[in-house]
Design a protein around this motif. Structure first.
Motif, PDB file in Angstrom:
ATOM      1  N   MET A  57       0.827  -1.210   0.000  1.00 30.26           N
ATOM      2  CA  MET A  57       0.000   0.000   0.000  1.00 30.26           C
ATOM      3  C   MET A  57       0.863   1.263   0.000  1.00 30.26           C
ATOM      4  N   THR A  58       1.888   1.296   0.820  1.00 34.20           N
ATOM      5  CA  THR A  58       2.710   2.505   0.877  1.00 34.20           C
ATOM      6  C   THR A  58       3.522   2.690  -0.397  1.00 34.20           C
ATOM      7  N   HIS A  59       4.098   1.610  -0.919  1.00 33.19           N
ATOM      8  CA  HIS A  59       4.876   1.731  -2.156  1.00 33.19           C
ATOM      9  C   HIS A  59       3.985   2.089  -3.336  1.00 33.19           C
ATOM     10  N   ALA A  60       2.887   1.369  -3.496  1.00 30.14           N
ATOM     11  CA  ALA A  60       2.016   1.595  -4.656  1.00 30.14           C
ATOM     12  C   ALA A  60       1.449   3.009  -4.651  1.00 30.14           C
ATOM     13  N   ARG A  61       0.929   3.437  -3.535  1.00 25.24           N
ATOM     14  CA  ARG A  61       0.238   4.725  -3.502  1.00 25.24           C
ATOM     15  C   ARG A  61       1.159   5.912  -3.284  1.00 25.24           C
ATOM     16  N   LEU A  62       2.065   5.798  -2.347  1.00 20.31           N
ATOM     17  CA  LEU A  62       2.891   6.955  -2.004  1.00 20.31           C
ATOM     18  C   LEU A  62       4.107   7.135  -2.894  1.00 20.31           C
ATOM     19  N   VAL A  63       4.613   6.042  -3.461  1.00 19.11           N
ATOM     20  CA  VAL A  63       5.843   6.131  -4.241  1.00 19.11           C
ATOM     21  C   VAL A  63       5.573   6.103  -5.736  1.00 19.11           C
ATOM     22  N   PHE A  64       4.827   5.105  -6.196  1.00 19.90           N
ATOM     23  CA  PHE A  64       4.675   4.892  -7.630  1.00 19.90           C
ATOM     24  C   PHE A  64       3.310   5.289  -8.185  1.00 19.90           C
ATOM     25  N   ASP A  65       2.444   5.851  -7.353  1.00 21.82           N
ATOM     26  CA  ASP A  65       1.127   6.323  -7.766  1.00 21.82           C
ATOM     27  C   ASP A  65       0.349   5.243  -8.526  1.00 21.82           C
ATOM     28  N   THR A  66       0.367   4.032  -7.990  1.00 20.11           N
ATOM     29  CA  THR A  66      -0.342   2.900  -8.573  1.00 20.11           C
ATOM     30  C   THR A  66      -1.560   2.621  -7.705  1.00 20.11           C
ATOM     31  N   ARG A  67      -2.706   2.397  -8.326  1.00 17.86           N
ATOM     32  CA  ARG A  67      -3.944   2.143  -7.589  1.00 17.86           C
ATOM     33  C   ARG A  67      -4.404   0.707  -7.811  1.00 17.86           C
ATOM     34  N   GLY A  68      -5.178   0.225  -6.856  1.00 18.69           N
ATOM     35  CA  GLY A  68      -5.767  -1.100  -6.981  1.00 18.69           C
ATOM     36  C   GLY A  68      -4.823  -2.198  -6.515  1.00 18.69           C
ATOM     37  N   PHE A  69      -5.321  -3.421  -6.643  1.00 20.43           N
ATOM     38  CA  PHE A  69      -4.574  -4.581  -6.152  1.00 20.43           C
ATOM     39  C   PHE A  69      -4.172  -5.537  -7.261  1.00 20.43           C
ATOM     40  N   ARG A  70      -4.309  -5.132  -8.504  1.00 20.48           N
ATOM     41  CA  ARG A  70      -3.991  -5.997  -9.636  1.00 20.48           C
ATOM     42  C   ARG A  70      -2.545  -6.476  -9.604  1.00 20.48           C
ATOM     43  N   ARG A  71      -1.653  -5.670  -9.123  1.00 20.97           N
ATOM     44  CA  ARG A  71      -0.226  -6.015  -9.111  1.00 20.97           C
ATOM     45  C   ARG A  71       0.219  -6.681  -7.805  1.00 20.97           C
ATOM     46  N   LEU A  72      -0.705  -6.831  -6.863  1.00 21.63           N
ATOM     47  CA  LEU A  72      -0.354  -7.414  -5.566  1.00 21.63           C
ATOM     48  C   LEU A  72       0.270  -8.804  -5.678  1.00 21.63           C
ATOM     49  N   PRO A  73      -0.252  -9.722  -6.493  1.00 18.36           N
ATOM     50  CA  PRO A  73       0.400 -11.050  -6.576  1.00 18.36           C
ATOM     51  C   PRO A  73       1.864 -10.971  -7.020  1.00 18.36           C
ATOM     52  N   PHE A  74       2.172 -10.095  -7.960  1.00 18.90           N
ATOM     53  CA  PHE A  74       3.555  -9.938  -8.430  1.00 18.90           C
ATOM     54  C   PHE A  74       4.413  -9.275  -7.357  1.00 18.90           C
ATOM     55  N   TYR A  75       3.809  -8.366  -6.627  1.00 13.03           N
ATOM     56  CA  TYR A  75       4.497  -7.715  -5.519  1.00 13.03           C
ATOM     57  C   TYR A  75       4.858  -8.754  -4.459  1.00 13.03           C
ATOM     58  N   LEU A  80       8.754 -12.459  -1.918  1.00 10.32           N
ATOM     59  CA  LEU A  80       9.206 -13.816  -1.586  1.00 10.32           C
ATOM     60  C   LEU A  80      10.637 -14.046  -2.061  1.00 10.32           C
ATOM     61  N   VAL A  81      10.970 -13.521  -3.238  1.00 10.99           N
ATOM     62  CA  VAL A  81      12.344 -13.643  -3.746  1.00 10.99           C
ATOM     63  C   VAL A  81      13.295 -12.877  -2.823  1.00 10.99           C
ATOM     64  N   ILE A  82      12.905 -11.664  -2.459  1.00 11.13           N
ATOM     65  CA  ILE A  82      13.737 -10.856  -1.565  1.00 11.13           C
ATOM     66  C   ILE A  82      13.870 -11.558  -0.216  1.00 11.13           C
ATOM     67  N   TYR A  83      12.763 -12.115   0.266  1.00  9.52           N
ATOM     68  CA  TYR A  83      12.806 -12.860   1.527  1.00  9.52           C
ATOM     69  C   TYR A  83      13.781 -14.037   1.430  1.00  9.52           C
ATOM     70  N   GLY A  84      13.706 -14.791   0.348  1.00 14.05           N
ATOM     71  CA  GLY A  84      14.598 -15.944   0.175  1.00 14.05           C
ATOM     72  C   GLY A  84      16.060 -15.541   0.202  1.00 14.05           C
ATOM     73  N   LEU A  85      16.379 -14.475  -0.501  1.00 12.71           N
ATOM     74  CA  LEU A  85      17.762 -13.987  -0.500  1.00 12.71           C
ATOM     75  C   LEU A  85      18.163 -13.483   0.880  1.00 12.71           C
ATOM     76  N   ASN A  86      17.234 -12.795   1.551  1.00 16.30           N
ATOM     77  CA  ASN A  86      17.509 -12.302   2.891  1.00 16.30           C
ATOM     78  C   ASN A  86      17.738 -13.466   3.853  1.00 16.30           C
ATOM     79  N   ALA A  87      16.868 -14.471   3.793  1.00 21.02           N
ATOM     80  CA  ALA A  87      16.986 -15.620   4.688  1.00 21.02           C
ATOM     81  C   ALA A  87      18.304 -16.359   4.461  1.00 21.02           C
ATOM     82  N   ALA A  88      18.683 -16.541   3.206  1.00 19.62           N
ATOM     83  CA  ALA A  88      19.948 -17.216   2.898  1.00 19.62           C
ATOM     84  C   ALA A  88      21.139 -16.396   3.399  1.00 19.62           C
ATOM     85  N   SER A  89      21.073 -15.083   3.205  1.00 16.42           N
ATOM     86  CA  SER A  89      22.148 -14.214   3.690  1.00 16.42           C
ATOM     87  C   SER A  89      22.231 -14.248   5.209  1.00 16.42           C
ATOM     88  N   LEU A  90      21.069 -14.205   5.862  1.00 12.44           N
ATOM     89  CA  LEU A  90      21.041 -14.266   7.324  1.00 12.44           C
ATOM     90  C   LEU A  90      21.659 -15.571   7.809  1.00 12.44           C
TER      91      LEU A  90
END
Length: 133
Positions: A57-75, A80-90
């Motif tokens: 919500m904060t990125h879509a609306r406040l940063v990139f002026d994107t509305r709706g939830f159509r892009r939520l699954p890709f987000y 999840l990819v960022i989480y995986g890399l973070n978890a492996a690094s941790l």
């Protein structure tokens, strides 16, 4: 050319400001969960999960002026990819003996840069270095 650069700089600055807030929240949640006795990986999973919808919500609306939830699954997928890399690094930093809170503190900035690149792509259909259409 200057006209294209101003919105991009503004998006990056907004992302940085929102990212600081989102990252502080996520890191504080991670630290609180870990200090309360939760293992580092479990604390990380909860901190990431708890922040995904808020961050969308904060990125879509406040940063990139994107509305709706159509892009939520890709987000969510990018998170999840960022989480995986973070978890492996941790896990790698824990394996060399760093304290969990210090280890996650080291990972925060590289993870934030990766997140900006991925989230820019997901919410605007282009990478941050690509010109606007």
């Amino acid at each position: 050319m200057i006209k294209r650069m101003v919105p991009r700089k503004r998006s990056f600055m907004r992302f940085a400001m929102v990212g600081v807030l989102n990252t502080a929240f996520g890191y504080a949640l991670f630290a609180a969960l870990n200090l309360s006795g939760l293992p580092p990986q479990a604390a990380l999973a909860i901190a990431f999960s708890g922040g995904v919808l808020w961050n969308f919500m904060t990125h879509a609306r406040l940063v990139f002026d994107t509305r709706g939830f159509r892009r939520l699954p890709f987000y969510v997928l990018s998170y999840l990819v960022i989480y995986g890399l973070n978890a492996a690094s941790l896990e790698g930093l824990l394996a060399i003996g760093l304290h969990p809170i210090m280890a996650q503190g080291i990972i925060v900035l590289p993870a934030a840069i990766l997140a900006f690149i991925a989230i820019s792509r997901v919410l605007t259909d282009r990478f941050p270095w690509e010109p606007e259409a």
